[in-house]
Design a protein around this motif. Sequence first.
Motif, mmCIF file in Angstrom:
data_model
loop_
_atom_site.group_PDB
_atom_site.id
_atom_site.type_symbol
_atom_site.label_atom_id
_atom_site.label_comp_id
_atom_site.label_asym_id
_atom_site.label_seq_id
_atom_site.Cartn_x
_atom_site.Cartn_y
_atom_site.Cartn_z
ATOM 1 N N TYR A 13 0.848 -1.182 0.000
ATOM 2 C CA TYR A 13 0.000 0.000 0.000
ATOM 3 C C TYR A 13 0.886 1.234 0.000
ATOM 4 N N SER A 14 0.405 2.289 -0.628
ATOM 5 C CA SER A 14 1.158 3.544 -0.665
ATOM 6 C C SER A 14 0.999 4.274 0.661
ATOM 7 N N ILE A 15 1.857 5.238 0.888
ATOM 8 C CA ILE A 15 1.769 6.043 2.112
ATOM 9 C C ILE A 15 0.440 6.797 2.142
ATOM 10 N N GLN A 16 -0.046 7.203 0.992
ATOM 11 C CA GLN A 16 -1.326 7.909 0.916
ATOM 12 C C GLN A 16 -2.467 6.994 1.371
ATOM 13 N N GLU A 17 -2.454 5.744 0.941
ATOM 14 C CA GLU A 17 -3.500 4.793 1.336
ATOM 15 C C GLU A 17 -3.458 4.523 2.842
ATOM 16 N N ASN A 25 -1.958 12.456 8.517
ATOM 17 C CA ASN A 25 -1.201 13.028 7.400
ATOM 18 C C ASN A 25 -0.038 12.109 7.025
ATOM 19 N N GLU A 26 0.320 12.147 5.766
ATOM 20 C CA GLU A 26 1.480 11.384 5.296
ATOM 21 C C GLU A 26 2.735 11.815 6.042
ATOM 22 N N SER A 27 2.827 13.106 6.353
ATOM 23 C CA SER A 27 4.009 13.613 7.060
ATOM 24 C C SER A 27 4.112 12.975 8.451
ATOM 25 N N LEU A 28 2.985 12.664 9.088
ATOM 26 C CA LEU A 28 3.032 12.005 10.389
ATOM 27 C C LEU A 28 3.597 10.604 10.244
ATOM 28 N N LEU A 29 3.227 9.884 9.209
ATOM 29 C CA LEU A 29 3.781 8.541 8.985
ATOM 30 C C LEU A 29 5.291 8.613 8.754
ATOM 31 N N ILE A 62 0.992 1.775 16.649
ATOM 32 C CA ILE A 62 1.531 3.088 16.992
ATOM 33 C C ILE A 62 0.389 4.094 17.103
ATOM 34 N N HIS A 63 -0.522 4.048 16.163
ATOM 35 C CA HIS A 63 -1.683 4.948 16.188
ATOM 36 C C HIS A 63 -2.484 4.749 17.474
#
Length: 124
Positions: A13-17, A25-29, A62-63
């Motif tokens: 899966y992509s970071i966006q998915e 946000n993707e930046s948080l990942l 983590i979430h």
Amino acid sequence: MALNPNKDLKKFYSIQEVAKMYDVNESLLRFWETEFPQLKPQRAGRDIRQYSKDDIKLVGVIHDLVKRRGLKLAAAREVLRKNKDGAYRSNEVLDMLKDIRVQLVEMRKNLGGIVTEYEYDLAD
């Protein structure tokens, strides 16, 4: 958050998915990758992240630790270091309970129509 029911259809899966799955946000990942050494999605051409099912489970843990329980990053890292299996099990139980809640809400909605029809029949 539980994965898409069609989760077995994809290997990566992509970071966006993944960001969308957890409403972050993707930046948080990307930040979590720097804070949690266990989180290392594969990289494809042009340094594109590819998250496996195991990576997504870890993001879920983590979430849960950081967003749901409100742990500081250092405390979340410590939980993963000392009790990784317990953290995973806890997250799986929460996901199962969420799925059950969704099913119960749907059943209640469906039963509401039945009860309304039954009450209507009694009124006749």
